[in-house]
Design an enzyme around this catalytic site. Structure first.
Site, short mmCIF file in Angstrom:
data_model
loop_
_atom_site.label_atom_id
_atom_site.label_comp_id
_atom_site.label_asym_id
_atom_site.label_seq_id
_atom_site.Cartn_x
_atom_site.Cartn_y
_atom_site.Cartn_z
N SER A 153 -4.07 -7.84 -6.13
CA SER A 153 -5.34 -8.02 -5.43
C SER A 153 -6.31 -8.74 -6.34
O SER A 153 -6.36 -8.48 -7.54
CB SER A 153 -5.91 -6.66 -5.01
OG SER A 153 -7.26 -6.78 -4.60
N HIS A 161 9.69 9.49 14.97
CA HIS A 161 8.26 9.37 15.32
C HIS A 161 7.40 9.33 14.07
O HIS A 161 6.20 9.61 14.13
CB HIS A 161 7.80 10.51 16.23
CG HIS A 161 8.63 10.69 17.46
ND1 HIS A 161 8.44 9.94 18.60
CD2 HIS A 161 9.67 11.52 17.72
CE1 HIS A 161 9.33 10.30 19.52
NE2 HIS A 161 10.09 11.25 19.01
#
Length: 442
Positions: free
Chosen positions: A262, A141
Site C-alpha cells: 500500500s 456458507h
C-alpha cells in the site's frame, strides 16, 4: 491485447506477422495441392512456395485503397512473384484463406493453453500431496462446518482442472478444421480433393461441410471452454483471497522481499495476484458472449463476426495463458500456515464435531428428532458463550462443546464419557483421505 497481461509466447501467435504468415502458409498449401492434382505446373508451384512473401507496410498501403485486407495481402504477395502469381489464391474465396489460417492459430494457441493447464495441475498435485493430512476447517456458507484437510481442497481443484483439460482437448478436435470450398462452399471451382490435400499439408481436417465460412459454433465451443476454465480458476483465486484475510490467515500469496502492499499503509500484504485473476476471469467470460452471437450469420455468410473475432480471439487466448501462469505462480509459491488452520478449526469450541455426536445417538435407539434436539441445544450454548467472549477451551484444554455434552444428563443416559470423547477424534475425518487421493491422482 494488453501488454501488462500478455506473455510473449502467446502474444506472438496473434501479431500481424503471425496472421499474415498463417495466410501465406494456407495459400502455399493450396498451391501444392493444385500441383498435386495436375492443375498447375509443378515449376510454377515450386516458385510460389520458394519465393512468395509479404510486407506488412505494403499490405497496409494497398488496403488503404482496396479496403479489403485479403486482397491487399494477395496483391502484396503477387508483387514478390512473376507470371506464376496467377496461380496464387486460384479458385479460392477469402474465407478459405482466413478461416483455415485462423484454425492454425487457434490450434497452436490451444496447444499452449493445454500445456499451461497441465503445468497448473502438476503444481496443485504437488501441494496436495504436501498437505494431504494438514487439518483445516471446511466451510459452507462461509461458516465452519467439519474438519477436512487442505490436501482435500486441492484434490477437488485438481479434479476440476482435469475436466477442463479433457474439455480443451476435445475442443482441439472441434476447431482444427480447414476449408477450401470456394464461394458459397459448393466446390464449383475446385474439387474436394483440393481441400483434403491442403488440410493434410497443414495438419488439419477438412470441414465435412461449409458454406463460405467455417461454422462459428466451433469458435463458440472454444470460447465457452476457456470461459468455463476461467471460472474455475477464479473460484480457486477467491478461496485464496479469503484464506489471506487477516481474520483467517490460513494461507497467503508469496510476499517478495522489497514488495509493497500500500502507498499509505506500510504494513499491508494484499492478495493482489488472485484479485487480478478474478478480474481477468471476468474478461475471459465476457469473450464467450460475442462468440455465441457469431454463430447466427446471415445465410452463407456475412462479416458481423469478423470485427469481434479480431478482439476476442487473440485476447481470450493471451489472457487465458497469462491467467494460468499467474495462478500457477500463486499455487507453487503459496505460503501455508497449518498452525493457523488448526487454530481456526478450534475457534468454535468443538462445534465442528456436532454431526459425529448426532450420528451416534440413533445407534443407541434415539430418534433423529430427539438426537438433533440434544446436540443442537448444547451447540447453541457454545455459540452464546463465544458471543460473550468466553474462551473456547477450559483450563485442561478441553473444548466448550465437549464440556457441555459431558454435563448433559439426557445425553449421558445414552452415551458414555468414552463414547462422547471419541466423537472429538480428528482421525475420524481423515480416515478416507488416502482413498480419495487414489481416485483423483490416478
Amino acid at each position: 491485447m494488453v501488454d501488462r497481461y500478455s506473455r510473449p509466447e502467446m502474444a506472438d501467435k496473434w501479431t500481424y506477422q503471425a496472421k499474415y504468415q498463417a495466410w501465406l502458409d494456407v495459400e502455399k498449401a493450396v498451391v501444392k495441392a493444385w500441383a498435386r492434382l495436375g492443375k498447375i505446373p509443378q515449376e510454377d508451384a515450386d516458385k510460389i512456395v520458394k519465393n512468395a512473401s509479404f510486407d506488412i507496410k505494403r499490405i497496409d498501403e494497398i488496403e488503404a485503397v482496396t479496403r479489403h485486407d485479403l486482397i491487399a495481402f494477395t496483391t502484396s504477395v503477387a508483387e514478390t512473384l512473376g507470371d506464376e502469381s496467377r496461380w496464387f489464391h486460384y479458385g479460392m474465396t477469402s474465407s478459405d484463406t482466413i478461416d483455415t489460417a485462423v484454425a492454425l492459430q487457434m490450434k497452436d494457441s490451444l496447444a499452449l493453453i493445454i500445456e499451461d493447464v497441465k503445468m497448473l495441475m502438476e503444481s496443485i498435485k504437488k501441494r496436495a500431496m504436501e498437505h494431504k493430512m494438514t487439518l483445516m476447517v471446511g466451510r459452507s456458507h462461509g461458516i465452519h462446518g467439519e474438519p477436512i484437510t487442505f490436501g482435500l481442497v486441492l484434490a477437488v481443484w485438481y479434479d476440476e482442472m482435469a475436466r477442463h483439460l479433457e474439455n480443451l482437448e476435445q475442443t482441439m478436435d472441434v476447431i482444427s478444421v480447414g476449408q477450401v470450398s470456394g464461394a458459397m462452399g459448393n466446390f464449383a471451382h475446385a474439387p474436394l480433393e483440393l481441400e483434403e490435400y491442403t488440410c493434410e499439408e497443414l495438419g488439419l481436417k477438412p470441414a465435412p461441410a461449409s458454406n463460405q465460412v467455417i461454422q462459428r459454433d466451433r469458435y463458440a465451443r472454444l470460447a465457452s471452454a476457456l470461459a468455463l476454465m476461467a471460472s474455475s480458476i477464479e473460484k480457486f483465486a477467491v478461496q485464496v483471497r479469503h484464506w489471506q484475510r487477516t481474520e483467517v490467515y490460513e494461507c497467503e500469496e508469496y510476499f517478495a522481499k522489497g514488495q509493497k502492499g500500500s502507498s499509505a499503509m506500510p504494513h499491508k500484504r494484499n492478495p493482489i495476484l488472485t484479485e487480478n485473476i478474478t478480474g481477468l476471469a471476468r474478461m475471459i467470460r465476457a469473450y464467450a458472449n460475442p462468440a455465441m452471437e457469431n454463430v447466427a450469420l446471415w445465410h452463407e455468410r456475412d462479416i458481423s463476426h469478423s470485427s469481434t473475432e479480431r478482439f476476442w480471439l487473440p485476447d481470450a487466448f493471451v489472457t487465458s495463458d497469462f491467467m494460468l501462469h499467474r495462478m500457477n505462480n500463486v499455487i507453487a509459491n503459496l505460503t501455508v500456515y497449518p498452525e493457523n488452520m488448526m487454530k481456526n478449526l478450534n475457534l468454535t469450541g468443538g462445534l465442528v464435531f456436532s454431526q459425529r455426536v448426532l450420528l451416534e445417538l440413533p445407534l443407541q435407539g434415539v430418534s433423529r428428532e430427539d438426537a438433533y434436539r440434544i446436540v443442537q441445544r448444547n451447540a447453541m450454548k457454545v455459540w452464546e458463550e463465544i458471543q460473550q467472549g468466553r474462551p473456547t477451551t477450559n483450563e485442561k484444554g478441553e473444548s466448550l462443546y465437549l464440556n457441555h455434552l459431558l454435563a448433559d444428563e439426557e445425553l449421558r443416559s445414552k452415551l458414555s464419557e468414552e463414547q462422547i470423547r471419541e466423537c472429538f477424534n480428528y482421525d475420524y475425518y481423515t480416515k478416507n483421505v488416502d482413498k480419495i487421493f487414489a481416485r483423483v491422482f490416478k
